[in-house]
Write a protein that holds these residues in place. Structure first.
Motif, PDB file in Angstrom:
ATOM      1  N   HIS A  10       0.863  -1.086   0.012  1.00  0.00           N
ATOM      2  CA  HIS A  10       0.109   0.208   0.122  1.00  0.00           C
ATOM      3  C   HIS A  10       0.841   1.381  -0.032  1.00  0.00           C
ATOM      4  O   HIS A  10       1.538   1.542   0.828  1.00  0.00           O
TER       5      HIS A  10
ATOM      6  N   LYS B 173       0.723   5.443  -0.935  1.00  0.00           N
ATOM      7  CA  LYS B 173      -0.169   6.692  -0.948  1.00  0.00           C
ATOM      8  C   LYS B 173      -0.159   7.064  -2.482  1.00  0.00           C
ATOM      9  O   LYS B 173      -1.007   7.586  -2.976  1.00  0.00           O
TER      10      LYS B 173
ATOM     11  N   LYS C 195     -11.556  10.780  -1.650  1.00  0.00           N
ATOM     12  CA  LYS C 195     -11.983  11.225  -2.995  1.00  0.00           C
ATOM     13  C   LYS C 195     -13.704  11.201  -3.033  1.00  0.00           C
ATOM     14  O   LYS C 195     -14.088  12.089  -3.541  1.00  0.00           O
TER      15      LYS C 195
ATOM     16  N   ARG D 193      -8.677  -3.199   2.419  1.00  0.00           N
ATOM     17  CA  ARG D 193      -7.847  -2.253   2.092  1.00  0.00           C
ATOM     18  C   ARG D 193      -7.579  -1.674   3.102  1.00  0.00           C
ATOM     19  O   ARG D 193      -8.254  -1.184   4.295  1.00  0.00           O
TER      20      ARG D 193
ATOM     21  N   PRO E 162      -4.063  -0.018   5.921  1.00  0.00           N
ATOM     22  CA  PRO E 162      -4.713   1.116   6.730  1.00  0.00           C
ATOM     23  C   PRO E 162      -5.092   2.363   6.335  1.00  0.00           C
ATOM     24  O   PRO E 162      -4.155   2.889   5.652  1.00  0.00           O
ATOM     25  N   PHE E 163      -5.997   3.014   6.851  1.00  0.00           N
ATOM     26  CA  PHE E 163      -6.548   4.390   6.308  1.00  0.00           C
ATOM     27  C   PHE E 163      -6.390   5.308   7.516  1.00  0.00           C
ATOM     28  O   PHE E 163      -6.638   4.911   8.789  1.00  0.00           O
TER      29      PHE E 163
ATOM     30  N   THR F  31      -6.871  -4.925  -3.256  1.00  0.00           N
ATOM     31  CA  THR F  31      -7.734  -5.516  -1.860  1.00  0.00           C
ATOM     32  C   THR F  31      -6.671  -6.659  -1.563  1.00  0.00           C
ATOM     33  O   THR F  31      -6.250  -7.190  -2.152  1.00  0.00           O
TER      34      THR F  31
ATOM     35  N   HIS G 150     -17.081   5.967   1.437  1.00  0.00           N
ATOM     36  CA  HIS G 150     -16.933   4.941   0.471  1.00  0.00           C
ATOM     37  C   HIS G 150     -15.712   4.597  -0.176  1.00  0.00           C
ATOM     38  O   HIS G 150     -15.670   3.942  -1.218  1.00  0.00           O
ATOM     39  N   CYS G 151     -14.518   5.392   0.088  1.00  0.00           N
ATOM     40  CA  CYS G 151     -13.446   5.227  -0.543  1.00  0.00           C
ATOM     41  C   CYS G 151     -12.360   5.085   0.481  1.00  0.00           C
ATOM     42  O   CYS G 151     -11.207   4.311   0.539  1.00  0.00           O
TER      43      CYS G 151
ATOM     44  N   PHE H 219      -4.837   1.803  -5.574  1.00  0.00           N
ATOM     45  CA  PHE H 219      -5.805   2.563  -5.054  1.00  0.00           C
ATOM     46  C   PHE H 219      -7.144   1.546  -5.065  1.00  0.00           C
ATOM     47  O   PHE H 219      -7.718   1.510  -4.136  1.00  0.00           O
TER      48      PHE H 219
ATOM     49  N   TYR I 211     -11.625  16.089   5.147  1.00  0.00           N
ATOM     50  CA  TYR I 211     -11.851  14.559   4.943  1.00  0.00           C
ATOM     51  C   TYR I 211     -11.829  13.742   6.303  1.00  0.00           C
ATOM     52  O   TYR I 211     -10.542  13.829   6.807  1.00  0.00           O
TER      53      TYR I 211
END
Lengths: 347, 301
Positions: free
Chosen positions: B18, B20, B271, B118, B120-121, B29, B266-267, B26, B281
């Motif tokens: 992953h 950025k 985005k 997907r 980590p964020f 998975t 949703h993302c 993007f 965000y």
């Protein structure tokens, strides 16, 4: 930037040169409205005769070619308890965009900041954007155009060629090497001082035609101050929450993702659809809590995103002043009126 | 004169790690399988999930407070904060309430079900900054799910913290999460305070809102304690609003209190805009914010 001058008859040569081996998208007249005025849209064209470079604006955007309203992000092949994920960016060729106005090119440049920036660039957009050859065309301001207020009436980058009609000739800005490779096969000349003057006169004449305007002075700060202003409730009461404004907006990119299973149960797909922050469930979370249940809070959010948040992030607004949202709004809500009311100005 | 324009091909290549800035990450998975489903309460389960590829599993790392996007092909995808210790590289644990479509399917999941993840964020709790200080770990309801990861960090680095308090409020005793861990927390020298709003006949603990127990705790602490205290607050907005106001009044600076916001996503990658608060965000600048930042986000609370 390289400047050239060409006779107007060279336009057909330019079109044919590009259309011979490439897919060309341009403004065409699709119909007339009930008052008999022509309606325009961006469509694929092969015949230069169909190209209407004198178009006013289009309700349907060129956006559908690079940010389609609906697009599969992935498909899945389901096999017993297992699955595989297939990804396609849905682009197989370059596209020529023949005749975008400055506002729409500026809109692309703004989309680039979010969708092509260095934090999670979106490949579905990037792959299409990298395959765009853009020819800009100058325009005549319409009564709803406030692009000049938003600094989007001229465009400095993001295109390959830009044509300005200066009477009997086109004044041509050549921005990319690819464009130069095409221009060199056309009959063009180096502009003379008289052509420069004619260009400047044309632009000055155009600037006199603007009637709609938005005062953006201190707008981010004013929006911050007026978060609780009662005007939001008034506009919210008028708003139908239908999302039409986002549908016609060249800079709106918000979306939702939905997954479905095909009838045969062997395939599934993950589909992205452009969405609108004015639609009721935009910020609703599982369990039913909605962070913006009122139409006024959603309409306000739309203005805060475009005119405050984006400015804080990128030093520019997420609005090019094309006026499409106001023209398309069934409730007749326009950006200049909303912003004037927030600023406490007389309508 | 051939004016065919060059085609720039950006074909997906499935990059494994992953990054950025990597176009192909993007929609990448990790394929993972559910290794166990443990029923916590009537509506919440603890799912243990394992990335199938051993190399990917070794490379996958996260910080307390971050979230992942969990996908069931054909059903959907949603964000979930990670409820387990960052030092566990085998399994990721997610505490999930059955509330919608995706979580409904999950609640019927069998061991071995293959899902996609997907991430980590997002931002995380700055645990290392808090080393040497006291820490108040405050959760309301399902807020204990994101809090369990910083709790695990505290347990694993117990000597790095002075006083540690977990303050946990739930509506009723039957909704209490992770009851099997309470004794373990106490053994790690963590003061655990649990309060419920609606007791059942068997309940012998505190009754009321979380602010009630919090008030009694911070009242008894002196200013040296307060000056050296951090707080992590997870729960519904109305809860952390009152809790943070109380802590601020007692003298804890707003930049030493951290909250985790819940939003629709949703993302997860800045985005789709569904998680925007004002125009921030939550997925990029959050979900973890310090309280000063939250107060400056319009409409956050």
């Amino acid at each position: 930037m390289l400047f050239r001058i060409a006779e107007k008859t060279e336009l057909k040569a330019l079109f044919d040169m590009l259309a011979e081996k490439n897919t060309v998208v341009g403004p065409v007249q699709t119909d007339t409205d009930r008052k008999g005025k022509p309606l325009f849209a961006f469509e694929q064209i092969t015949d230069q005769g169909k190209l209407r470079l004198d178009y006013t604006t289009t309700r349907l955007l060129a956006k559908r070619y690079f940010l389609p309203f609906r697009e599969d992000l992935a498909t899945f092949t389901v096999n017993g308890g297992d699955w595989t994920k297939d990804i396609d960016y849905h682009i197989d060729r370059p596209y020529v965009f023949f005749g975008l106005h400055a506002c729409d090119i500026n809109a692309l440049n703004k989309l680039d900041k979010v969708l092509m920036g260095n934090v999670y660039p979106m490949p579905y957009y990037v792959a299409k954007r990298m395959n765009m050859f853009i020819i800009g065309i100058d325009c005549r301001p319409q009564p709803f155009c406030f692009c000049r207020s938003m600094g989007a009436d001229t465009v400095l980058h993001g295109f390959d060629l830009f044509l300005t009609d200066i009477g009997d000739k086109y004044f041509i800005e050549v921005l990319s090497a690819g464009a130069y490779g095409i221009i060199k096969d056309l009959r063009t000349e180096t502009p003379k001082e008289s052509d420069h003057l004619q260009y400047m006169r044309t632009v000055a004449e155009k600037n006199k035609l603007f009637t709609a305007r938005v005062d953006t002075t201190d707008l981010t700060k004013i929006l911050d101050m007026e978060f609780q202003s009662p005007v939001w409730k008034q506009w919210g009461d008028k708003c139908l929450g239908c999302g039409t404004c986002a549908n016609v907006c060249p800079t709106c990119y918000c979306y939702g993702v939905e997954e479905t299973v095909d009838v045969g149960l062997q395939k599934a797909r993950k589909t992205k659809s452009l969405y609108s922050c004015n639609i009721v469930d935009f910020a609703e979370v599982a369990g039913g809590h909605n962070f913006r249940p009122e139409r006024s809070s959603r309409l306000k959010y739309r203005y805060y995103h475009k005119h405050r948040g984006f400015v804080e992030a990128y030093e520019e607004s997420l609005c090019v002043g094309c006026g499409r949202c106001g023209e398309a709004c069934l409730a007749g809500i326009t950006v200049p009126e909303v912003i004037a009311s927030v600023r406490g100005e007389e309508q | 004169m051939d004016h065919r324009l060059a085609f720039h091909n950006v074909t997906p290549h499935h990059h494994k790690y992953h990054r950025k800035a990597d176009l192909d990450s993007f929609e990448f998975t990790y394929k993972a399988e559910i290794t166990s489903v443990y029923r916590l309460t009537e509506h919440e389960n603890l799912y243990r999930i394992r990335i199938m590829d051993s190399e990917d599993r070794r490379h996958f790392s996260f910080r307390p407070g971050q979230f992942i996007m969990l996908e069931i092909p054909g059903v959907g995808e949603a964000p979930f904060s990670i409820s387990s210790s960052p030092s566990n590289h085998e399994d990721i644990e997610l505490c999930i309430r059955t509330a919608g479509n995706l979580t409904g399917v999950l609640s019927r999941a069998q061991r071995g079900m293959r899902v996609g993840i997907r991430g980590p964020f997002g931002t995380s709790f700055p645990m290392e900054h808090m080393h040497g200080g006291n820490i108040l770990l405050i959760a309301g309801g399902l807020g204990l799910a994101p809090l369990r990861s910083p709790i695990a960090h505290v347990q694993e680095h117990r000597s790095q913290f002075d006083h540690v308090d977990i303050i946990y409020g739930a509506r009723e005793p039957a909704q209490l999460l992770f009851k099997f861990q309470y004794e373990m927390w106490k053994k790690d020298d963590i003061n655990l305070h649990v309060i419920v709003e609606k007791p059942d006949p068997a309940w012998t603990g505190d009754v009321g809102l979380i602010t009630k127990v919090l008030e009694s705790i911070i009242k008894g602490r002196d200013s040296t304690f307060i000056d050296n205290t951090y707080a992590i607050v997870c729960g519904p907005p109305v809860m952390f609003k009152f809790v943070c106001a109380m802590l601020a009044e007692r003298g804890i600076p707003m930049q030493k209190m951290f909250v985790s916001l819940e939003r629709r996503m949703h993302c997860g990658m800045g985005k789709c805009c569904r998680c925007n608060v004002g125009s921030t965000y939550t997925c990029l600048s959050g979900p973890v914010f310090d309280y000063w930042s939250v107060l400056n986000l319009k409409e956050a609370i």
